[in-house]
Design a protein around this motif. Structure first.
Motif, PDB file in Angstrom:
ATOM      1  N   ALA A 234      10.501  -4.344  -5.593  1.00 25.97           N
ATOM      2  CA  ALA A 234       9.676  -5.235  -4.406  1.00 25.97           C
ATOM      3  C   ALA A 234       8.023  -5.355  -4.782  1.00 25.97           C
ATOM      4  O   ALA A 234       7.549  -4.446  -5.561  1.00 25.97           O
ATOM      5  CB  ALA A 234       9.740  -4.405  -3.275  1.00 25.97           C
ATOM      6  N   GLU A 235       7.315  -6.592  -4.389  1.00 31.17           N
ATOM      7  CA  GLU A 235       6.114  -6.734  -4.669  1.00 31.17           C
ATOM      8  C   GLU A 235       5.557  -7.420  -3.318  1.00 31.17           C
ATOM      9  O   GLU A 235       6.197  -8.094  -2.728  1.00 31.17           O
ATOM     10  CB  GLU A 235       5.982  -7.692  -5.599  1.00 31.17           C
ATOM     11  CG  GLU A 235       6.366  -7.398  -7.226  1.00 31.17           C
ATOM     12  CD  GLU A 235       6.227  -8.605  -8.015  1.00 31.17           C
ATOM     13  OE1 GLU A 235       6.009  -9.526  -7.637  1.00 31.17           O
ATOM     14  OE2 GLU A 235       5.862  -8.047  -9.260  1.00 31.17           O
ATOM     15  N   LEU A 236       4.575  -6.650  -3.169  1.00 27.10           N
ATOM     16  CA  LEU A 236       3.893  -7.048  -1.588  1.00 27.10           C
ATOM     17  C   LEU A 236       2.371  -7.499  -2.174  1.00 27.10           C
ATOM     18  O   LEU A 236       1.487  -6.692  -2.740  1.00 27.10           O
ATOM     19  CB  LEU A 236       3.980  -5.718  -0.704  1.00 27.10           C
ATOM     20  CG  LEU A 236       3.105  -5.921   0.705  1.00 27.10           C
ATOM     21  CD1 LEU A 236       3.674  -6.991   1.453  1.00 27.10           C
ATOM     22  CD2 LEU A 236       2.999  -4.731   1.280  1.00 27.10           C
ATOM     23  N   THR A 253       3.182  -3.073  -6.390  1.00 24.19           N
ATOM     24  CA  THR A 253       4.492  -3.338  -6.838  1.00 24.19           C
ATOM     25  C   THR A 253       5.411  -1.831  -6.960  1.00 24.19           C
ATOM     26  O   THR A 253       4.619  -0.963  -7.374  1.00 24.19           O
ATOM     27  CB  THR A 253       4.227  -3.687  -8.055  1.00 24.19           C
ATOM     28  OG1 THR A 253       3.637  -5.039  -8.039  1.00 24.19           O
ATOM     29  CG2 THR A 253       5.579  -4.066  -9.190  1.00 24.19           C
ATOM     30  N   ARG A 254       6.594  -1.966  -6.656  1.00 27.69           N
ATOM     31  CA  ARG A 254       7.388  -0.729  -6.831  1.00 27.69           C
ATOM     32  C   ARG A 254       8.677  -1.292  -7.633  1.00 27.69           C
ATOM     33  O   ARG A 254       9.375  -2.390  -7.375  1.00 27.69           O
ATOM     34  CB  ARG A 254       7.929  -0.339  -5.499  1.00 27.69           C
ATOM     35  CG  ARG A 254       8.827   0.795  -5.673  1.00 27.69           C
ATOM     36  CD  ARG A 254       8.424   2.166  -6.132  1.00 27.69           C
ATOM     37  NE  ARG A 254       9.302   3.139  -6.434  1.00 27.69           N
ATOM     38  CZ  ARG A 254       9.313   4.480  -6.695  1.00 27.69           C
ATOM     39  NH1 ARG A 254       7.666   4.748  -6.842  1.00 27.69           N
ATOM     40  NH2 ARG A 254      10.194   5.246  -6.945  1.00 27.69           N
ATOM     41  N   THR A 283       2.607   0.770  -8.753  1.00 25.41           N
ATOM     42  CA  THR A 283       1.295  -0.006  -9.206  1.00 25.41           C
ATOM     43  C   THR A 283       0.528  -0.391  -7.877  1.00 25.41           C
ATOM     44  O   THR A 283       1.047  -1.082  -7.091  1.00 25.41           O
ATOM     45  CB  THR A 283       1.099  -0.999 -10.183  1.00 25.41           C
ATOM     46  OG1 THR A 283       1.836  -0.411 -11.325  1.00 25.41           O
ATOM     47  CG2 THR A 283      -0.143  -1.353 -10.545  1.00 25.41           C
ATOM     48  N   LEU A 284      -0.620  -0.011  -7.635  1.00 26.80           N
ATOM     49  CA  LEU A 284      -1.325  -0.308  -6.254  1.00 26.80           C
ATOM     50  C   LEU A 284      -2.908  -0.950  -6.639  1.00 26.80           C
ATOM     51  O   LEU A 284      -3.546  -0.279  -7.444  1.00 26.80           O
ATOM     52  CB  LEU A 284      -1.359   0.903  -5.344  1.00 26.80           C
ATOM     53  CG  LEU A 284      -2.284   0.486  -4.111  1.00 26.80           C
ATOM     54  CD1 LEU A 284      -1.659  -0.556  -3.337  1.00 26.80           C
ATOM     55  CD2 LEU A 284      -2.407   1.952  -3.242  1.00 26.80           C
ATOM     56  N   GLY A 302     -10.261  -0.824  -6.448  1.00 23.85           N
ATOM     57  CA  GLY A 302      -9.402   0.289  -6.702  1.00 23.85           C
ATOM     58  C   GLY A 302      -7.991   0.111  -7.351  1.00 23.85           C
ATOM     59  O   GLY A 302      -7.246  -0.752  -7.174  1.00 23.85           O
ATOM     60  N   LEU A 303      -7.655   0.787  -8.381  1.00 24.25           N
ATOM     61  CA  LEU A 303      -6.441   0.796  -9.119  1.00 24.25           C
ATOM     62  C   LEU A 303      -5.559   2.378  -9.185  1.00 24.25           C
ATOM     63  O   LEU A 303      -6.189   3.047  -9.652  1.00 24.25           O
ATOM     64  CB  LEU A 303      -6.567   0.068 -10.409  1.00 24.25           C
ATOM     65  CG  LEU A 303      -5.347  -0.010 -11.511  1.00 24.25           C
ATOM     66  CD1 LEU A 303      -4.389  -0.890 -10.767  1.00 24.25           C
ATOM     67  CD2 LEU A 303      -5.736  -0.247 -12.644  1.00 24.25           C
ATOM     68  N   TYR A 304      -4.293   2.065  -8.685  1.00 21.63           N
ATOM     69  CA  TYR A 304      -3.466   3.414  -8.860  1.00 21.63           C
ATOM     70  C   TYR A 304      -2.185   2.952  -9.675  1.00 21.63           C
ATOM     71  O   TYR A 304      -1.649   1.896  -9.509  1.00 21.63           O
ATOM     72  CB  TYR A 304      -3.028   3.957  -7.553  1.00 21.63           C
ATOM     73  CG  TYR A 304      -1.857   4.894  -7.584  1.00 21.63           C
ATOM     74  CD1 TYR A 304      -2.317   6.150  -8.178  1.00 21.63           C
ATOM     75  CD2 TYR A 304      -0.358   4.335  -7.486  1.00 21.63           C
ATOM     76  CE1 TYR A 304      -1.109   7.034  -8.115  1.00 21.63           C
ATOM     77  CE2 TYR A 304       0.316   5.476  -7.598  1.00 21.63           C
ATOM     78  CZ  TYR A 304       0.201   6.958  -8.028  1.00 21.63           C
ATOM     79  OH  TYR A 304       1.200   7.836  -8.092  1.00 21.63           O
ATOM     80  N   ARG A 305      -2.002   3.853 -10.671  1.00 21.27           N
ATOM     81  CA  ARG A 305      -0.842   3.628 -11.364  1.00 21.27           C
ATOM     82  C   ARG A 305       0.128   5.195 -11.651  1.00 21.27           C
ATOM     83  O   ARG A 305      -0.635   6.013 -11.861  1.00 21.27           O
ATOM     84  CB  ARG A 305      -1.096   3.257 -12.799  1.00 21.27           C
ATOM     85  CG  ARG A 305       0.061   2.694 -13.598  1.00 21.27           C
ATOM     86  CD  ARG A 305      -0.140   2.452 -15.021  1.00 21.27           C
ATOM     87  NE  ARG A 305      -0.434   3.731 -15.952  1.00 21.27           N
ATOM     88  CZ  ARG A 305      -0.750   3.658 -17.107  1.00 21.27           C
ATOM     89  NH1 ARG A 305      -0.972   2.670 -18.117  1.00 21.27           N
ATOM     90  NH2 ARG A 305      -0.987   4.996 -18.042  1.00 21.27           N
TER      91      ARG A 305
END
Length: 385
Positions: A234-236, A253-254, A283-284, A302-305
């Motif tokens: 899914a993508e939001l 994104t999941r 990924t956020l 901000g980036l999360y992986r």
């Protein structure tokens, strides 16, 4: 970094890669709308052609006992890649309903002329052909809410680099097949308020002959075709103008990317259900931008992986998850027809230590590559209009 010992293999192309590339292409399309009264039909026909040519050499990275210098020639060849793709598209607008269809014929040809014959002749060619159709529809439930669905087939040929070192003896990998996929996607696009937009998509991609790493040894990565893979996710995405000067962006994104059929790699059985290496499950990304006046803006990112698996069995330690923050500022000045701009950017603002990338399947277990520490960038430009 490629050891001298591994270059004793006569088929090894050496520790230095040297190539010159020339490329060109042309595209042409014809678009014709037809007004059918209560509806509008638009037909598109096109043709794309591209060609790339490499003069590629390989050299030893030593001379006698001196390391780190260009030595004897170990590879000399010309590589040509050409693609020819005609396509047809149709879009039909029926009030609140939009229908789309397309068909593309993909033809990609790789040719190799081997001019270094002391270790055998790797000359040859391979051509990949595939028809890729697509269908789609969207419907406006409300002026602020659209629903859509699409289906399509895809083709991913090996790249020139993936082919260059994938042969059984280290030469060109003419036996590699392209990956073919079927993709289904459904989603919505909405405007929640006057200043906020939202997009949500659910997707599934089933792939045959996925291109995966067979081995990474002696400074060379070889590729092979796996059996089947499946990606579900899914993508939001959301964007909101919080005030006249403040804007927020969020994207998530999941993805569940896994092998859906057993296959063998390097003499090991890779079981269905194992995760694909090198693909983060989550990924956020977020950004808060502020523009208090004309000519100045600044933003915090901000980036999360999430963690990354590093090889097909998923047994080795995964590269851990991380979060980074970046900051940027931009200035603009206008003087008549001239516009001047200056940019200041700082990446990894908190100077975090993290694994930025991985070498999938590295045979010595050296999978992990550190990401850059805090880094800054300054740029300036001028535009005349």
């Amino acid at each position: 970094s490629i050891p001298v010992a591994v270059q004793a293999n006569p088929s090894h192309s050496g520790g230095v890669i040297d190539f010159k590339r020339r490329f060109h292409g042309i595209g042409n399309r014809w678009i014709q709308p037809f007004d059918l009264g209560a509806s509008l039909l638009t037909l598109t026909a096109g043709l794309d052609y591209d060609q790339s040519r490499d003069d590629r050499q390989g050299y030893e990275n030593f001379v006698g006992s001196t390391l780190g210098v260009k030595g004897n020639l170990r590879r000399d060849e010309r590589n040509e890649v050409s693609s020819l793709s005609p396509y047809l598209q149709a879009a039909w607008q029926l009030g609140k309903l939009d229908l789309q269809a397309g068909l593309r014929h993909n033809q990609v040809k790789f040719e190799v002329d081997d001019r270094f014959l002391s270790n055998g002749d790797d000359s040859g060619s391979v051509t990949y052909r595939e028809l890729t159709p697509t269908l789609g529809a969207s419907y406006a439930l409300l002026p602020e809410l659209n629903l859509y669905a699409s289906w399509g087939k895809g083709l991913e040929t090996p790249t020139l680099n993936e082919l260059s070192y994938s042969g059984a003896g280290g030469g060109f990998g003419f036996d590699l097949q392209p990956a073919t996929s079927k993709q289904l996607e459904i989603g919505l696009k909405a405007r929640l308020a006057e200043a906020t937009s939202l997009q949500l998509a659910l997707f599934q991609i089933d792939t045959d002959d996925e291109l995966v790493v067979a081995s990474a040894s002696g400074g060379r990565t070889r590729f092979q075709n796996a059996a089947k893979t499946r990606r579900r996710g899914a993508e939001l995405a959301m964007e909101s103008q919080l005030s006249e000067t403040l804007r927020a962006t969020l994207a998530y994104t999941r993805i569940d990317a896994a092998y859906s059929q057993d296959f063998t790699s390097g003499g090991r059985l890779i079981e269905a259900g194992n995760r694909l290496p090198g693909i983060p499950a989550s990924t956020l990304y977020g950004e808060l931008a502020w523009q208090p006046r004309e000519g100045f803006s600044t933003a915090l990112e901000g980036l999360y992986r999430s963690k990354l698996y590093v090889e097909d069995s998923n047994a080795a330690k995964a590269a851990p998850s991380y979060a980074l923050f970046n900051w940027q500022a931009r200035f603009e000045q206008t003087l008549g027809a001239l516009t001047f701009n200056q940019v200041l950017r700082i990446d990894n603002l908190l100077d975090r230590e993290y694994i930025g990338s991985v070498i999938v399947g590295e045979s010595n277990g050296r999978y992990y590559e550190p990401g850059p520490e805090r880094a800054w960038y300054v740029g300036a430009g001028v535009q005349y209009r």
